[in-house]
Scaffold this motif. Sequence first.
Motif, PDB file in Angstrom:
ATOM      1  N   THR A  69      56.616  42.867  39.957  1.00  0.00           N
ATOM      2  CA  THR A  69      56.203  42.384  38.645  1.00  0.00           C
ATOM      3  C   THR A  69      55.285  41.171  38.685  1.00  0.00           C
ATOM      4  O   THR A  69      54.656  40.859  37.696  1.00  0.00           O
ATOM      5  CB  THR A  69      57.431  42.026  37.786  1.00  0.00           C
ATOM      6  OG1 THR A  69      58.188  41.032  38.472  1.00  0.00           O
ATOM      7  CG2 THR A  69      58.276  43.240  37.515  1.00  0.00           C
ATOM      8  N   ALA A  70      55.182  40.489  39.815  1.00  0.00           N
ATOM      9  CA  ALA A  70      54.440  39.230  39.837  1.00  0.00           C
ATOM     10  C   ALA A  70      53.039  39.419  40.405  1.00  0.00           C
ATOM     11  O   ALA A  70      52.872  39.601  41.604  1.00  0.00           O
ATOM     12  CB  ALA A  70      55.204  38.195  40.653  1.00  0.00           C
ATOM     13  N   LEU A  71      52.041  39.377  39.552  1.00  0.00           N
ATOM     14  CA  LEU A  71      50.655  39.434  39.992  1.00  0.00           C
ATOM     15  C   LEU A  71      50.316  38.109  40.668  1.00  0.00           C
ATOM     16  O   LEU A  71      50.661  37.038  40.172  1.00  0.00           O
ATOM     17  CB  LEU A  71      49.734  39.658  38.789  1.00  0.00           C
ATOM     18  CG  LEU A  71      48.242  39.725  39.080  1.00  0.00           C
ATOM     19  CD1 LEU A  71      47.912  40.987  39.855  1.00  0.00           C
ATOM     20  CD2 LEU A  71      47.456  39.681  37.786  1.00  0.00           C
ATOM     21  N   THR A  72      49.631  38.184  41.793  1.00  0.00           N
ATOM     22  CA  THR A  72      49.266  36.965  42.518  1.00  0.00           C
ATOM     23  C   THR A  72      47.770  36.704  42.409  1.00  0.00           C
ATOM     24  O   THR A  72      46.995  37.598  42.061  1.00  0.00           O
ATOM     25  CB  THR A  72      49.641  37.082  44.011  1.00  0.00           C
ATOM     26  OG1 THR A  72      48.807  38.079  44.622  1.00  0.00           O
ATOM     27  CG2 THR A  72      51.113  37.432  44.190  1.00  0.00           C
ATOM     28  N   ALA A  99      56.053  39.306  32.912  1.00  0.00           N
ATOM     29  CA  ALA A  99      55.099  39.384  34.019  1.00  0.00           C
ATOM     30  C   ALA A  99      53.678  39.599  33.495  1.00  0.00           C
ATOM     31  O   ALA A  99      52.727  39.025  34.024  1.00  0.00           O
ATOM     32  CB  ALA A  99      55.495  40.501  34.974  1.00  0.00           C
ATOM     33  N   ALA A 100      53.532  40.412  32.466  1.00  0.00           N
ATOM     34  CA  ALA A 100      52.212  40.623  31.863  1.00  0.00           C
ATOM     35  C   ALA A 100      51.687  39.310  31.293  1.00  0.00           C
ATOM     36  O   ALA A 100      50.518  38.957  31.497  1.00  0.00           O
ATOM     37  CB  ALA A 100      52.284  41.695  30.778  1.00  0.00           C
ATOM     38  N   ASP A 105      47.214  34.836  32.569  1.00  0.00           N
ATOM     39  CA  ASP A 105      46.695  33.527  32.942  1.00  0.00           C
ATOM     40  C   ASP A 105      46.007  33.584  34.310  1.00  0.00           C
ATOM     41  O   ASP A 105      44.925  33.035  34.496  1.00  0.00           O
ATOM     42  CB  ASP A 105      47.836  32.499  32.951  1.00  0.00           C
ATOM     43  CG  ASP A 105      47.329  31.090  33.177  1.00  0.00           C
ATOM     44  OD1 ASP A 105      46.352  30.693  32.512  1.00  0.00           O
ATOM     45  OD2 ASP A 105      47.908  30.389  34.037  1.00  0.00           O
ATOM     46  N   ILE A 106      46.622  34.278  35.254  1.00  0.00           N
ATOM     47  CA  ILE A 106      46.040  34.423  36.594  1.00  0.00           C
ATOM     48  C   ILE A 106      44.701  35.153  36.513  1.00  0.00           C
ATOM     49  O   ILE A 106      43.710  34.731  37.109  1.00  0.00           O
ATOM     50  CB  ILE A 106      47.020  35.164  37.527  1.00  0.00           C
ATOM     51  CG1 ILE A 106      48.225  34.272  37.819  1.00  0.00           C
ATOM     52  CG2 ILE A 106      46.335  35.606  38.817  1.00  0.00           C
ATOM     53  CD1 ILE A 106      49.381  34.973  38.478  1.00  0.00           C
TER      54      ILE A 106
END
Length: 192
Positions: A69-72, A99-100, A105-106
Amino acid sequence: GGRIIGEGEPKYLNSQESDVFQKKNNLYALNLTRKDVSREDAIILVEGYMDAVSLYQAGIRNISASLGTALTENQARLIKRYTKNVILSYDADQAGQNAAFRGLDILYREGCRARVLKVTDGKDPDEFIKKNGPERFRLLLERSANDVEYQLMELGRRHMLGTADGQVAYLREAADLLAGLGSPIERDVYAG
């Protein structure tokens, strides 16, 4: 990596991290779909392997999975090699929606344009596409909210807007969100 079929935990199990495999640096199936991503000039990013497999089998090929779930930041940079247009289609549960929210923000910091597709009939894209088919999924794609719209909707959902305290809390957070936008025109559009 693998996924359990049926009930049980953990749902997904990856190899241990090593010099060769680091989850934060990889996107599942991008090696197979990168040409489709470039051709469509957009990527649909899902959480898990089965979401990506089901969409691909249904003919939606510009997909990849973030292996959880965690986009880096590293994954966002990898995406940007092929497109700046990202559609987050994470699970409908609270963890997926959180997570979305964080992923937006990323992606924004990496210079990507992001949208969020909320699965409305099922817990994830895999379940939705099996139940409703690719055409209904494509309709959801067309109706996906851009990053600011999605964040404002999520803020509204988190606060009790029927109360003065809830409205004040929402407006404070919304003002902070809008203040962070790069363009005064964008701020004016969403503030209006």
